[in-house]
Design a protein around this motif. Structure first.
Motif, PDB file in Angstrom:
ATOM      1  N   ARG A 203       0.805  -1.222   0.000  1.00 22.07           N
ATOM      2  CA  ARG A 203       0.000   0.000   0.000  1.00 22.07           C
ATOM      3  C   ARG A 203       0.836   1.270   0.000  1.00 22.07           C
ATOM      4  O   ARG A 203       0.318   2.348  -0.126  1.00 22.07           O
ATOM      5  CB  ARG A 203      -0.961   0.006   1.167  1.00 22.07           C
ATOM      6  N   GLY A 204       2.139   1.136   0.166  1.00 23.68           N
ATOM      7  CA  GLY A 204       2.991   2.321   0.150  1.00 23.68           C
ATOM      8  C   GLY A 204       3.363   2.734   1.561  1.00 23.68           C
ATOM      9  O   GLY A 204       2.821   2.235   2.542  1.00 23.68           O
ATOM     10  N   THR A 205       4.295   3.622   1.620  1.00 20.40           N
ATOM     11  CA  THR A 205       4.760   4.088   2.914  1.00 20.40           C
ATOM     12  C   THR A 205       4.796   5.602   2.925  1.00 20.40           C
ATOM     13  O   THR A 205       4.870   6.247   1.886  1.00 20.40           O
ATOM     14  CB  THR A 205       6.175   3.567   3.213  1.00 20.40           C
ATOM     15  N   ARG A 206       4.761   6.138   4.099  1.00 22.51           N
ATOM     16  CA  ARG A 206       4.900   7.583   4.252  1.00 22.51           C
ATOM     17  C   ARG A 206       6.367   7.881   4.525  1.00 22.51           C
ATOM     18  O   ARG A 206       7.050   7.082   5.161  1.00 22.51           O
ATOM     19  CB  ARG A 206       4.056   8.071   5.421  1.00 22.51           C
ATOM     20  N   PRO A 207       6.824   9.017   4.074  1.00 25.53           N
ATOM     21  CA  PRO A 207       8.220   9.356   4.355  1.00 25.53           C
ATOM     22  C   PRO A 207       8.456   9.448   5.863  1.00 25.53           C
ATOM     23  O   PRO A 207       7.594   9.916   6.603  1.00 25.53           O
ATOM     24  CB  PRO A 207       8.413  10.722   3.702  1.00 25.53           C
ATOM     25  N   TYR A 208       9.588   8.984   6.282  1.00 25.14           N
ATOM     26  CA  TYR A 208       9.928   9.016   7.699  1.00 25.14           C
ATOM     27  C   TYR A 208      11.335   9.564   7.827  1.00 25.14           C
ATOM     28  O   TYR A 208      12.219   9.176   7.070  1.00 25.14           O
ATOM     29  CB  TYR A 208       9.867   7.614   8.304  1.00 25.14           C
ATOM     30  N   HIS A 209      11.535  10.457   8.743  1.00 22.96           N
ATOM     31  CA  HIS A 209      12.854  11.033   8.968  1.00 22.96           C
ATOM     32  C   HIS A 209      13.435  10.440  10.237  1.00 22.96           C
ATOM     33  O   HIS A 209      12.811  10.480  11.294  1.00 22.96           O
ATOM     34  CB  HIS A 209      12.755  12.554   9.062  1.00 22.96           C
ATOM     35  N   TYR A 210      14.616   9.868  10.131  1.00 22.91           N
ATOM     36  CA  TYR A 210      15.271   9.216  11.251  1.00 22.91           C
ATOM     37  C   TYR A 210      16.120  10.209  12.032  1.00 22.91           C
ATOM     38  O   TYR A 210      16.799  11.051  11.445  1.00 22.91           O
ATOM     39  CB  TYR A 210      16.157   8.070  10.758  1.00 22.91           C
ATOM     40  N   SER A 211      16.100  10.072  13.342  1.00 20.37           N
ATOM     41  CA  SER A 211      16.951  10.905  14.186  1.00 20.37           C
ATOM     42  C   SER A 211      18.391  10.390  14.081  1.00 20.37           C
ATOM     43  O   SER A 211      18.641   9.281  13.593  1.00 20.37           O
ATOM     44  CB  SER A 211      16.487  10.830  15.642  1.00 20.37           C
ATOM     45  N   ALA A 212      19.327  11.174  14.575  1.00 19.66           N
ATOM     46  CA  ALA A 212      20.738  10.765  14.545  1.00 19.66           C
ATOM     47  C   ALA A 212      20.945   9.484  15.338  1.00 19.66           C
ATOM     48  O   ALA A 212      21.712   8.605  14.943  1.00 19.66           O
ATOM     49  CB  ALA A 212      21.612  11.887  15.095  1.00 19.66           C
ATOM     50  N   VAL A 213      20.242   9.334  16.451  1.00 17.42           N
ATOM     51  CA  VAL A 213      20.363   8.133  17.286  1.00 17.42           C
ATOM     52  C   VAL A 213      19.856   6.907  16.523  1.00 17.42           C
ATOM     53  O   VAL A 213      20.481   5.851  16.551  1.00 17.42           O
ATOM     54  CB  VAL A 213      19.588   8.322  18.616  1.00 17.42           C
ATOM     55  N   GLU A 214      18.727   7.049  15.838  1.00 22.69           N
ATOM     56  CA  GLU A 214      18.186   5.930  15.056  1.00 22.69           C
ATOM     57  C   GLU A 214      19.130   5.546  13.921  1.00 22.69           C
ATOM     58  O   GLU A 214      19.347   4.360  13.665  1.00 22.69           O
ATOM     59  CB  GLU A 214      16.815   6.301  14.481  1.00 22.69           C
ATOM     60  N   LYS A 215      19.710   6.535  13.245  1.00 22.62           N
ATOM     61  CA  LYS A 215      20.642   6.257  12.164  1.00 22.62           C
ATOM     62  C   LYS A 215      21.868   5.508  12.675  1.00 22.62           C
ATOM     63  O   LYS A 215      22.323   4.553  12.054  1.00 22.62           O
ATOM     64  CB  LYS A 215      21.075   7.559  11.483  1.00 22.62           C
ATOM     65  N   LEU A 216      22.396   5.928  13.818  1.00 23.77           N
ATOM     66  CA  LEU A 216      23.553   5.263  14.398  1.00 23.77           C
ATOM     67  C   LEU A 216      23.214   3.812  14.749  1.00 23.77           C
ATOM     68  O   LEU A 216      23.996   2.905  14.507  1.00 23.77           O
ATOM     69  CB  LEU A 216      24.040   6.019  15.632  1.00 23.77           C
ATOM     70  N   SER A 217      22.039   3.605  15.308  1.00 25.06           N
ATOM     71  CA  SER A 217      21.594   2.260  15.667  1.00 25.06           C
ATOM     72  C   SER A 217      21.512   1.359  14.427  1.00 25.06           C
ATOM     73  O   SER A 217      21.915   0.193  14.464  1.00 25.06           O
ATOM     74  CB  SER A 217      20.232   2.340  16.352  1.00 25.06           C
ATOM     75  N   ILE A 218      21.010   1.913  13.335  1.00 22.86           N
ATOM     76  CA  ILE A 218      20.897   1.150  12.095  1.00 22.86           C
ATOM     77  C   ILE A 218      22.277   0.770  11.571  1.00 22.86           C
ATOM     78  O   ILE A 218      22.524  -0.380  11.193  1.00 22.86           O
ATOM     79  CB  ILE A 218      20.100   1.950  11.040  1.00 22.86           C
TER      80      ILE A 218
END
Length: 84
Positions: free
Chosen positions: A53-68
């Protein structure tokens, strides 16, 4: 030019893949990007119809990016899998 595909179009393409048609043939016929169709398939396998069905854009925080990044490096999980 990029063309946005409806839920119904995505579902039809995934149904054809599940029935055994080759990814290459479907992509060639519909002038589709293989990576995009593979992503649809992965999302369908994980989430069912809702994954198409698609996704909505999501902006990751710096902490989330580091975790990834740490998950990718430490566990060897492919980024595509983490994105799902």
């Amino acid at each position: 030019m990029y063309r946005r595909h409806t839920f119904e179009e995505r579902l039809l393409i995934i149904s054809r893949l599940i029935c055994g048609e080759s990814l290459e043939a479907i992509c060639r016929e519909g002038k589709l990007d293989k990576k995009m169709v593979r992503q649809w398939l992965l999302r369908y396998e994980k989430y069912g119809d809702e994954g198409l069905r698609g996704t909505r854009p999501y902006h990751y925080s710096a902490v989330e990016k580091l975790s990834i990044v740490m998950e990718v490096e430490e566990k060897g999980i492919p980024l595509q899998e983490i994105c799902l």
